[in-house]
Design a protein around this motif. Structure first.
Motif, PDB file in Angstrom:
ATOM      1  N   GLU A 193       1.316  -1.200   0.125  1.00  0.00           N
ATOM      2  CA  GLU A 193      -0.016  -0.420  -0.365  1.00  0.00           C
ATOM      3  C   GLU A 193       0.926   1.378   0.138  1.00  0.00           C
ATOM      4  O   GLU A 193       0.770   1.973  -0.889  1.00  0.00           O
ATOM      5  CB  GLU A 193      -1.205   0.047   1.233  1.00  0.00           C
ATOM      6  CG  GLU A 193      -1.686  -1.244   1.100  1.00  0.00           C
ATOM      7  CD  GLU A 193      -2.705  -1.313   2.720  1.00  0.00           C
ATOM      8  OE1 GLU A 193      -2.683  -0.177   3.533  1.00  0.00           O
ATOM      9  OE2 GLU A 193      -4.329  -1.536   2.721  1.00  0.00           O
ATOM     10  N   THR A 194       1.835   0.895   0.843  1.00  0.00           N
ATOM     11  CA  THR A 194       2.753   2.363   0.759  1.00  0.00           C
ATOM     12  C   THR A 194       4.007   2.296   0.050  1.00  0.00           C
ATOM     13  O   THR A 194       3.841   3.637  -0.987  1.00  0.00           O
ATOM     14  CB  THR A 194       3.750   2.038   2.448  1.00  0.00           C
ATOM     15  OG1 THR A 194       3.096   2.225   3.431  1.00  0.00           O
ATOM     16  CG2 THR A 194       4.680   3.678   1.937  1.00  0.00           C
ATOM     17  N   HIS A 195       4.038   1.418  -0.595  1.00  0.00           N
ATOM     18  CA  HIS A 195       5.434   1.444  -1.780  1.00  0.00           C
ATOM     19  C   HIS A 195       4.512   0.917  -3.154  1.00  0.00           C
ATOM     20  O   HIS A 195       5.844   1.443  -4.052  1.00  0.00           O
ATOM     21  CB  HIS A 195       6.943   0.903  -2.094  1.00  0.00           C
ATOM     22  CG  HIS A 195       7.283   1.165  -0.145  1.00  0.00           C
ATOM     23  ND1 HIS A 195       7.690   2.200  -0.166  1.00  0.00           N
ATOM     24  CD2 HIS A 195       7.246   0.612   1.156  1.00  0.00           C
ATOM     25  CE1 HIS A 195       7.986   2.538   1.452  1.00  0.00           C
ATOM     26  NE2 HIS A 195       7.587   1.252   1.894  1.00  0.00           N
ATOM     27  N   GLY A 196       4.002  -0.372  -3.166  1.00  0.00           N
ATOM     28  CA  GLY A 196       3.353  -0.180  -4.501  1.00  0.00           C
ATOM     29  C   GLY A 196       4.281  -1.212  -4.737  1.00  0.00           C
ATOM     30  O   GLY A 196       4.882  -2.007  -4.385  1.00  0.00           O
ATOM     31  N   PRO A 197       4.242  -2.708  -5.928  1.00  0.00           N
ATOM     32  CA  PRO A 197       4.171  -3.079  -6.602  1.00  0.00           C
ATOM     33  C   PRO A 197       6.180  -3.187  -6.112  1.00  0.00           C
ATOM     34  O   PRO A 197       6.308  -2.374  -7.155  1.00  0.00           O
ATOM     35  CB  PRO A 197       4.112  -4.576  -6.909  1.00  0.00           C
ATOM     36  CG  PRO A 197       2.803  -3.332  -7.775  1.00  0.00           C
ATOM     37  CD  PRO A 197       2.695  -2.001  -7.316  1.00  0.00           C
ATOM     38  N   CYS A 198       7.082  -4.060  -6.621  1.00  0.00           N
ATOM     39  CA  CYS A 198       8.443  -3.664  -7.638  1.00  0.00           C
ATOM     40  C   CYS A 198       7.838  -5.309  -8.210  1.00  0.00           C
ATOM     41  O   CYS A 198       7.357  -5.684  -8.043  1.00  0.00           O
ATOM     42  CB  CYS A 198       9.346  -4.735  -6.376  1.00  0.00           C
ATOM     43  SG  CYS A 198       9.465  -5.704  -5.771  1.00  0.00           S
ATOM     44  N   PRO A 199       9.137  -5.184  -9.329  1.00  0.00           N
ATOM     45  CA  PRO A 199       9.587  -6.368 -10.171  1.00  0.00           C
ATOM     46  C   PRO A 199       9.110  -7.754  -9.779  1.00  0.00           C
ATOM     47  O   PRO A 199       8.482  -8.286 -11.011  1.00  0.00           O
ATOM     48  CB  PRO A 199      10.485  -6.101 -11.349  1.00  0.00           C
ATOM     49  CG  PRO A 199      10.720  -4.682 -10.624  1.00  0.00           C
ATOM     50  CD  PRO A 199      10.616  -4.252  -9.179  1.00  0.00           C
ATOM     51  N   HIS A 200       9.041  -7.659  -8.574  1.00  0.00           N
ATOM     52  CA  HIS A 200       9.237  -9.360  -8.481  1.00  0.00           C
ATOM     53  C   HIS A 200       8.115  -9.692  -7.426  1.00  0.00           C
ATOM     54  O   HIS A 200       7.728 -10.416  -7.260  1.00  0.00           O
ATOM     55  CB  HIS A 200      10.944  -9.590  -7.341  1.00  0.00           C
ATOM     56  CG  HIS A 200      11.897  -9.486  -8.298  1.00  0.00           C
ATOM     57  ND1 HIS A 200      12.744 -10.866  -8.895  1.00  0.00           N
ATOM     58  CD2 HIS A 200      12.288  -8.735  -8.007  1.00  0.00           C
ATOM     59  CE1 HIS A 200      13.343 -10.089  -9.609  1.00  0.00           C
ATOM     60  NE2 HIS A 200      13.344  -8.973  -8.860  1.00  0.00           N
ATOM     61  N   HIS A 201       6.753  -8.811  -7.544  1.00  0.00           N
ATOM     62  CA  HIS A 201       5.800  -9.471  -7.230  1.00  0.00           C
ATOM     63  C   HIS A 201       4.800  -9.953  -8.934  1.00  0.00           C
ATOM     64  O   HIS A 201       5.227  -9.827  -9.606  1.00  0.00           O
ATOM     65  CB  HIS A 201       4.905  -8.097  -6.937  1.00  0.00           C
ATOM     66  CG  HIS A 201       5.513  -7.784  -5.645  1.00  0.00           C
ATOM     67  ND1 HIS A 201       5.932  -6.680  -4.616  1.00  0.00           N
ATOM     68  CD2 HIS A 201       4.412  -7.676  -4.245  1.00  0.00           C
ATOM     69  CE1 HIS A 201       6.214  -6.694  -3.510  1.00  0.00           C
ATOM     70  NE2 HIS A 201       5.680  -7.352  -3.255  1.00  0.00           N
ATOM     71  N   ARG A 202       4.076 -10.733  -7.789  1.00  0.00           N
ATOM     72  CA  ARG A 202       3.085 -11.724  -8.906  1.00  0.00           C
ATOM     73  C   ARG A 202       1.639 -10.194  -9.055  1.00  0.00           C
ATOM     74  O   ARG A 202       1.056 -10.390  -8.361  1.00  0.00           O
ATOM     75  CB  ARG A 202       2.985 -12.357  -8.429  1.00  0.00           C
ATOM     76  CG  ARG A 202       3.929 -13.844  -8.010  1.00  0.00           C
ATOM     77  CD  ARG A 202       2.834 -15.233  -7.342  1.00  0.00           C
ATOM     78  NE  ARG A 202       4.798 -16.044  -6.977  1.00  0.00           N
ATOM     79  CZ  ARG A 202       4.315 -16.734  -6.612  1.00  0.00           C
ATOM     80  NH1 ARG A 202       3.302 -17.682  -6.498  1.00  0.00           N
ATOM     81  NH2 ARG A 202       5.558 -17.264  -6.387  1.00  0.00           N
ATOM     82  N   TYR A 203       1.743  -9.800 -10.461  1.00  0.00           N
ATOM     83  CA  TYR A 203       0.727  -8.741 -10.920  1.00  0.00           C
ATOM     84  C   TYR A 203      -0.936  -8.675 -11.485  1.00  0.00           C
ATOM     85  O   TYR A 203      -1.156  -8.430 -10.834  1.00  0.00           O
ATOM     86  CB  TYR A 203       1.564  -7.812 -12.109  1.00  0.00           C
ATOM     87  CG  TYR A 203       2.702  -6.217 -11.502  1.00  0.00           C
ATOM     88  CD1 TYR A 203       2.572  -5.690 -11.274  1.00  0.00           C
ATOM     89  CD2 TYR A 203       3.807  -7.272 -11.636  1.00  0.00           C
ATOM     90  CE1 TYR A 203       3.098  -4.345 -10.936  1.00  0.00           C
ATOM     91  CE2 TYR A 203       5.047  -6.743 -11.442  1.00  0.00           C
ATOM     92  CZ  TYR A 203       4.646  -4.841 -11.250  1.00  0.00           C
ATOM     93  OH  TYR A 203       5.414  -4.152 -10.787  1.00  0.00           O
ATOM     94  N   SER A 204      -0.863 -10.452 -11.507  1.00  0.00           N
ATOM     95  CA  SER A 204      -1.871 -10.922 -11.242  1.00  0.00           C
ATOM     96  C   SER A 204      -2.834 -11.331 -10.441  1.00  0.00           C
ATOM     97  O   SER A 204      -4.082 -11.608 -10.116  1.00  0.00           O
ATOM     98  CB  SER A 204      -1.611 -12.441 -12.164  1.00  0.00           C
ATOM     99  OG  SER A 204      -0.845 -13.286 -11.810  1.00  0.00           O
ATOM    100  N   PHE A 205      -2.081 -10.907  -8.844  1.00  0.00           N
ATOM    101  CA  PHE A 205      -2.368 -11.737  -7.596  1.00  0.00           C
ATOM    102  C   PHE A 205      -3.607 -10.734  -7.237  1.00  0.00           C
ATOM    103  O   PHE A 205      -3.154  -9.496  -7.750  1.00  0.00           O
ATOM    104  CB  PHE A 205      -1.545 -12.665  -7.079  1.00  0.00           C
ATOM    105  CG  PHE A 205      -1.216 -13.641  -6.853  1.00  0.00           C
ATOM    106  CD1 PHE A 205      -1.062 -13.520  -8.123  1.00  0.00           C
ATOM    107  CD2 PHE A 205      -1.225 -14.171  -5.937  1.00  0.00           C
ATOM    108  CE1 PHE A 205      -0.247 -15.630  -8.340  1.00  0.00           C
ATOM    109  CE2 PHE A 205      -0.310 -15.828  -6.490  1.00  0.00           C
ATOM    110  CZ  PHE A 205       0.003 -15.954  -7.222  1.00  0.00           C
TER     111      PHE A 205
END
Length: 222
Positions: A193-205
């Motif tokens: 919530e604070t920083h948003g996802p990084c490239p290693h997050h699963r964006y489809s989740f």
């Protein structure tokens, strides 16, 4: 008249403990026996890691990787790699997003078995059946708690993944990957919530999508 031969079913004896499945299959000549398991299926960040293991000798202390201490897992991991045939596959988040988690899991199990140094005579998979394996197979419910080769695969998969997540924590320290290993925790939700996802997050989740403030980025399981 020719009568078809049907072998008697093997009996899995409870007093054999974690090696009951292996011993029952060995009595029918179905060796070597590979166990397959994964780590990271329920995480919303980091890779999915799949391992296949053929034990060449019994290893004392094997068990469900989730129920062992980190120190015991590390010791057993190194012992398994030194004494067993092992195949490991690492599937990155972008591939999970593109192909779907379950498809990646099934494909990863096939690939992990293909990386073993010898061909298995039988394969035990944790939880669900896997079509397309190169030998007869059986899906075992909570296999990492009842079959030694599956327990060994669970340890290899988890330790491999935990080490990868610890390395990611050094690169992206804002998320606490070394602590929660990419799974959904209050700390991880707050970081998203604070920083948003990084490239290693699963964006489809779903959890990651919510962290970006977008409610419909696709169905996920986190």
């Amino acid at each position: 008249m020719t009568v078809a031969f049907r072998p008697r079913p093997s009996v899995v004896r409870r007093d054999y403990g974690l090696y009951a499945y292996e011993r029952a299959l060995a009595r029918r000549g179905l060796t070597p026996i590979a166990g397959v398991d994964e780590a990271g299926r329920g995480a919303c960040a980091g890779p999915l890691v799949v391992a296949a293991v053929i034990l060449r000798k019994p290893i004392e202390g094997l068990g469900d990787s989730k129920l062992l201490t980190p120190a015991v897992r590390e010791r057993l991991h190194d012992l398994i790699l030194a004494t067993a045939h092992v195949g490991v596959v690492v599937i990155p988040p972008e591939v999970i997003d593109a192909r779907g988690l379950h498809k990646c899991n099934v494909a990863g199990m096939r690939r992990a078995v293909a990386r073993l140094a010898c061909d298995p005579g039988y394969i035990l998979t944790d939880g669900f059946p896997v079509p397309g394996l190169p030998a007869p197979s059986l899906a075992v419910w909570k296999g990492d708690q009842v079959a030694a080769c599956v327990a060994a695969a669970s340890i290899v998969a988890k330790v491999t993944r935990d080490r990868l997540m610890a390395a990611l924590d050094e690169e992206f320290p804002l998320y606490g990957f070394a602590e929660h290993k990419g799974y959904v925790t209050p700390q991880h939700r707050l970081a998203l919530e604070t920083h948003g996802p990084c490239p290693h997050h699963r964006y489809s989740f779903v959890t990651v999508a919510r962290g970006m403030g977008e409610n419909e980025m696709g169905a996920g399981v986190a």
